[in-house]
Scaffold this motif. Structure first.
Motif, PDB file in Angstrom:
ATOM      1  N   SER A 197       0.839  -1.203   0.000  1.00 57.58           N
ATOM      2  CA  SER A 197       0.000   0.000   0.000  1.00 57.58           C
ATOM      3  C   SER A 197       0.873   1.252   0.000  1.00 57.58           C
ATOM      4  O   SER A 197       2.056   1.204   0.371  1.00 57.58           O
ATOM      5  CB  SER A 197      -0.919   0.008   1.223  1.00 57.58           C
ATOM      6  OG  SER A 197      -0.159   0.155   2.422  1.00 57.58           O
ATOM      7  N   PHE A 198       0.286   2.352  -0.417  1.00 59.60           N
ATOM      8  CA  PHE A 198       0.982   3.639  -0.394  1.00 59.60           C
ATOM      9  C   PHE A 198      -0.048   4.706  -0.041  1.00 59.60           C
ATOM     10  O   PHE A 198      -1.024   4.907  -0.762  1.00 59.60           O
ATOM     11  CB  PHE A 198       1.630   3.941  -1.744  1.00 59.60           C
ATOM     12  CG  PHE A 198       2.369   5.249  -1.767  1.00 59.60           C
ATOM     13  CD1 PHE A 198       3.580   5.386  -1.112  1.00 59.60           C
ATOM     14  CD2 PHE A 198       1.848   6.348  -2.431  1.00 59.60           C
ATOM     15  CE1 PHE A 198       4.264   6.588  -1.117  1.00 59.60           C
ATOM     16  CE2 PHE A 198       2.521   7.553  -2.452  1.00 59.60           C
ATOM     17  CZ  PHE A 198       3.732   7.679  -1.794  1.00 59.60           C
ATOM     18  N   ARG A 199       0.158   5.352   1.113  1.00 59.39           N
ATOM     19  CA  ARG A 199      -0.765   6.381   1.587  1.00 59.39           C
ATOM     20  C   ARG A 199      -0.022   7.680   1.802  1.00 59.39           C
ATOM     21  O   ARG A 199       1.143   7.682   2.192  1.00 59.39           O
ATOM     22  CB  ARG A 199      -1.424   5.940   2.898  1.00 59.39           C
ATOM     23  CG  ARG A 199      -2.382   4.773   2.753  1.00 59.39           C
ATOM     24  CD  ARG A 199      -2.894   4.327   4.111  1.00 59.39           C
ATOM     25  NE  ARG A 199      -1.850   3.664   4.880  1.00 59.39           N
ATOM     26  CZ  ARG A 199      -1.900   3.481   6.205  1.00 59.39           C
ATOM     27  NH1 ARG A 199      -2.914   3.949   6.896  1.00 59.39           N
ATOM     28  NH2 ARG A 199      -0.935   2.839   6.816  1.00 59.39           N
ATOM     29  N   GLN A 200      -0.716   8.790   1.578  1.00 62.93           N
ATOM     30  CA  GLN A 200      -0.085  10.095   1.679  1.00 62.93           C
ATOM     31  C   GLN A 200      -0.890  11.023   2.579  1.00 62.93           C
ATOM     32  O   GLN A 200      -2.120  10.950   2.606  1.00 62.93           O
ATOM     33  CB  GLN A 200       0.010  10.745   0.292  1.00 62.93           C
ATOM     34  CG  GLN A 200       0.749   9.916  -0.733  1.00 62.93           C
ATOM     35  CD  GLN A 200       0.769  10.605  -2.089  1.00 62.93           C
ATOM     36  OE1 GLN A 200       1.786  11.101  -2.519  1.00 62.93           O
ATOM     37  NE2 GLN A 200      -0.367  10.609  -2.770  1.00 62.93           N
ATOM     38  N   LYS A 201      -0.188  11.891   3.288  1.00 59.60           N
ATOM     39  CA  LYS A 201      -0.840  12.981   3.995  1.00 59.60           C
ATOM     40  C   LYS A 201      -1.084  14.121   3.011  1.00 59.60           C
ATOM     41  O   LYS A 201      -0.315  14.303   2.058  1.00 59.60           O
ATOM     42  CB  LYS A 201       0.032  13.462   5.158  1.00 59.60           C
ATOM     43  CG  LYS A 201       0.249  12.406   6.236  1.00 59.60           C
ATOM     44  CD  LYS A 201       1.185  12.900   7.321  1.00 59.60           C
ATOM     45  CE  LYS A 201       1.440  11.826   8.376  1.00 59.60           C
ATOM     46  NZ  LYS A 201       2.412  12.242   9.399  1.00 59.60           N
ATOM     47  N   SER A 202      -2.113  14.883   3.245  1.00 65.79           N
ATOM     48  CA  SER A 202      -2.403  16.009   2.374  1.00 65.79           C
ATOM     49  C   SER A 202      -1.345  17.089   2.540  1.00 65.79           C
ATOM     50  O   SER A 202      -0.716  17.193   3.606  1.00 65.79           O
ATOM     51  CB  SER A 202      -3.777  16.595   2.708  1.00 65.79           C
ATOM     52  OG  SER A 202      -3.753  17.191   4.002  1.00 65.79           O
ATOM     53  N   PRO A 203      -1.110  17.900   1.523  1.00 63.49           N
ATOM     54  CA  PRO A 203      -0.148  18.993   1.675  1.00 63.49           C
ATOM     55  C   PRO A 203      -0.454  19.894   2.867  1.00 63.49           C
ATOM     56  O   PRO A 203       0.460  20.306   3.596  1.00 63.49           O
ATOM     57  CB  PRO A 203      -0.266  19.743   0.349  1.00 63.49           C
ATOM     58  CG  PRO A 203      -0.637  18.682  -0.640  1.00 63.49           C
ATOM     59  CD  PRO A 203      -1.583  17.783   0.131  1.00 63.49           C
ATOM     60  N   ALA A 204      -1.732  20.192   3.101  1.00 66.61           N
ATOM     61  CA  ALA A 204      -2.091  21.056   4.228  1.00 66.61           C
ATOM     62  C   ALA A 204      -1.685  20.425   5.552  1.00 66.61           C
ATOM     63  O   ALA A 204      -1.175  21.111   6.450  1.00 66.61           O
ATOM     64  CB  ALA A 204      -3.590  21.338   4.211  1.00 66.61           C
ATOM     65  N   ARG A 205      -1.901  19.119   5.685  1.00 67.75           N
ATOM     66  CA  ARG A 205      -1.525  18.428   6.924  1.00 67.75           C
ATOM     67  C   ARG A 205      -0.007  18.431   7.100  1.00 67.75           C
ATOM     68  O   ARG A 205       0.506  18.640   8.209  1.00 67.75           O
ATOM     69  CB  ARG A 205      -2.066  16.996   6.899  1.00 67.75           C
ATOM     70  CG  ARG A 205      -1.397  16.015   7.866  1.00 67.75           C
ATOM     71  CD  ARG A 205      -1.508  16.451   9.323  1.00 67.75           C
ATOM     72  NE  ARG A 205      -0.619  15.660  10.159  1.00 67.75           N
ATOM     73  CZ  ARG A 205      -1.042  14.740  11.014  1.00 67.75           C
ATOM     74  NH1 ARG A 205      -2.325  14.510  11.152  1.00 67.75           N
ATOM     75  NH2 ARG A 205      -0.174  14.071  11.734  1.00 67.75           N
ATOM     76  N   VAL A 206       0.732  18.208   6.016  1.00 67.86           N
ATOM     77  CA  VAL A 206       2.186  18.188   6.107  1.00 67.86           C
ATOM     78  C   VAL A 206       2.714  19.551   6.535  1.00 67.86           C
ATOM     79  O   VAL A 206       3.605  19.647   7.395  1.00 67.86           O
ATOM     80  CB  VAL A 206       2.810  17.763   4.763  1.00 67.86           C
ATOM     81  CG1 VAL A 206       4.333  17.901   4.813  1.00 67.86           C
ATOM     82  CG2 VAL A 206       2.423  16.332   4.415  1.00 67.86           C
ATOM     83  N   VAL A 207       2.159  20.615   5.970  1.00 68.27           N
ATOM     84  CA  VAL A 207       2.608  21.963   6.330  1.00 68.27           C
ATOM     85  C   VAL A 207       2.289  22.251   7.790  1.00 68.27           C
ATOM     86  O   VAL A 207       3.094  22.862   8.506  1.00 68.27           O
ATOM     87  CB  VAL A 207       1.969  23.015   5.399  1.00 68.27           C
ATOM     88  CG1 VAL A 207       2.263  24.426   5.896  1.00 68.27           C
ATOM     89  CG2 VAL A 207       2.495  22.846   3.979  1.00 68.27           C
ATOM     90  N   GLU A 208       1.116  21.812   8.251  1.00 69.98           N
ATOM     91  CA  GLU A 208       0.759  21.994   9.656  1.00 69.98           C
ATOM     92  C   GLU A 208       1.778  21.303  10.567  1.00 69.98           C
ATOM     93  O   GLU A 208       2.222  21.868  11.576  1.00 69.98           O
ATOM     94  CB  GLU A 208      -0.642  21.440   9.916  1.00 69.98           C
ATOM     95  CG  GLU A 208      -1.095  21.578  11.355  1.00 69.98           C
ATOM     96  CD  GLU A 208      -2.410  20.873  11.639  1.00 69.98           C
ATOM     97  OE1 GLU A 208      -2.944  21.057  12.756  1.00 69.98           O
ATOM     98  OE2 GLU A 208      -2.890  20.122  10.770  1.00 69.98           O
ATOM     99  N   GLU A 209       2.147  20.092  10.211  1.00 71.82           N
ATOM    100  CA  GLU A 209       3.117  19.359  11.016  1.00 71.82           C
ATOM    101  C   GLU A 209       4.500  19.998  10.935  1.00 71.82           C
ATOM    102  O   GLU A 209       5.216  20.103  11.942  1.00 71.82           O
ATOM    103  CB  GLU A 209       3.177  17.907  10.544  1.00 71.82           C
ATOM    104  CG  GLU A 209       3.990  17.000  11.438  1.00 71.82           C
ATOM    105  CD  GLU A 209       3.782  15.529  11.122  1.00 71.82           C
ATOM    106  OE1 GLU A 209       4.727  14.751  11.367  1.00 71.82           O
ATOM    107  OE2 GLU A 209       2.698  15.165  10.632  1.00 71.82           O
TER     108      GLU A 209
END
Length: 401
Positions: A197-209
């Motif tokens: 599987s391959f899952r990604q966080k959204s760009p907005a979530r990544v920037v928040e982190e």
């Protein structure tokens, strides 16, 4: 390299969200005895141990033995990459359970069950001790939206943060933007762990982190960064709009760099950039043997692209115990021709849970897990062992001279 336990920070955040009191102890920094004293004083009901690397197996069980004596009533569970890929090996009476898979999905329901006095047999992703026998609960899936998890509980590791580094970059934080890998390299267990599987966080979530990270240096833990090109572009745009600048170290494939060099340029605007390249081999035959699904031409072209863009890169190669003197010489010559003097070298090592393990484990020359550190030969060498190590150390001298 000495990095923060991002997995524990992520799990701790989920536990805190559910109202549990959590402590993270990094015994690599605290030391064994002071760390055990801190654990005893906290007197936890549930203790989670992490074993990500095969080399840590014996040490993990030795720690479990100390904890069992110190906290006889605590529920001891071990998880992490190595424990998940070979849970049968960890089926030791010192432990109550092995967590298999993503800890964010296993530990919160386990903690809830224990707090309520319920049998954890209904918690998915566990191998549970039942007296002298073991049972396995239903497996976890790999469909959870990564954005649904809370931000890692970095406040719980703040007192250690200044100790983490990669090379000369310190302090350093880890950032996960995606999880899993669709490729099937035979020496790697990442795709096995995540069942392709391959899952990604959204760009907005990544920037928040990313905005919550204080460290100036960030290592992106994704096994293949920029696999989704459009997302990589949008992520760079959002980082720039947020005014965030870090020294980023990422890992990616050379075929991505060759097809989309503009991504590298775009990310240069987010801060200084260094790229780890798992080249593995210098010719197509070697790449095919590893199921790499890439080409030697891509490897060479990507290096020229990165040189032209002024971006630092660290290639890594896999050294096969079956090599003779000529094979080592070919790699040295390639490094000289390409000017790849920042290279690193790993000895081909069958790790539990990999296709290579299934193919080669019968030929192992040792059962000492401390030797499975990818710098020792655990398979028979074609050269006499002393000559193999002389050639292997010669590769490091070649890039350092």
């Amino acid at each position: 390299t000495f990095v923060e336990p991002l997995g524990l920070l992520a799990i701790a955040a989920c536990l805190e969200r559910d109202g549990h009191e959590v402590r993270i102890l990094d015994l690599r920094i605290d030391g064994l005895e002071p760390g055990l004293a801190l654990c005893r004083d906290f007197h936890p009901d549930l203790v989670g141990l992490q074993c990500n690397f095969t080399t840590e197996r014996r040490r993990a069980l030795a720690l479990a033995k100390r904890l069992r004596a110190l906290l006889p009533d605590a529920f001891l569970v071990i998880g992490g990459h190595d424990a998940s890929r070979d849970p049968e090996w960890f089926s030791d009476p010192l432990l109550d359970a092995i967590a298999i898979g993503d800890g964010e999905e296993v530990l919160p329901p386990l903690a809830a069950a224990l707090a309520a006095g319920r049998d954890p047999e209904r918690v998915a992703g566990l191998r549970l001790r039942r007296g002298e026998s073991w049972t396995t609960t239903p497996p976890l899936g790999h469909d959870r939206d990564l954005d649904a998890y809370p931000l890692p509980a970095r406040h719980l590791g703040a007192r250690y943060a200044h100790e983490y580094y990669i090379n000369f970059r310190r302090p350093l934080a880890l950032l996960e933007t995606a999880r899993g890998c669709p490729f099937h390299c035979n020496f790697c267990s990442v795709w096995k762990f995540h069942e392709s599987s391959f899952r990604q966080k959204s760009p907005a979530r990544v920037v928040e982190e990313l905005a919550a990270i204080e460290a100036p240096n960030v290592f992106v833990t994704d096994d293949i960064f920029w696999l989704d090109v459009k997302r990589g572009e949008e992520l760079a745009r959002q980082i720039q709009r947020a005014g965030i600048r870090k020294y980023f170290t990422v890992q990616t494939r050379t075929d991505i760099i060759c097809k989309f060099p503009h991504l590298v340029e775009q990310w240069k605007a987010c801060g200084p950039l260094a790229i780890f390249l798992g080249l593995e081999a210098i010719d197509d035959r070697g790449l095919d043997a590893l199921h790499k699904k890439n080409s030697a031409a891509n490897n060479e072209r990507a290096i020229e692209i990165l040189k032209g863009l002024g971006v630092g890169f660290t290639p890594n190669f896999i050294v096969d115990p079956a090599w003779d003197h000529a094979d080592f010489a070919r790699l040295r010559d390639w490094i000289t021709r390409m000017g790849a003097y920042n290279s690193g070298f790993s000895v081909l090592t069958p790790l539990p849970g990999t296709d290579l393990w299934r193919e080669a484990s019968a030929r192992l020359t040792t059962d000492d897990w401390e030797m499975f550190d990818i710098v020792h030969a655990v398979l028979p060498t074609r050269l006499p062992l002393a000559e193999f190590y002389a050639e292997y150390s010669g590769l490091w001298r070649h890039v350092l001279d």
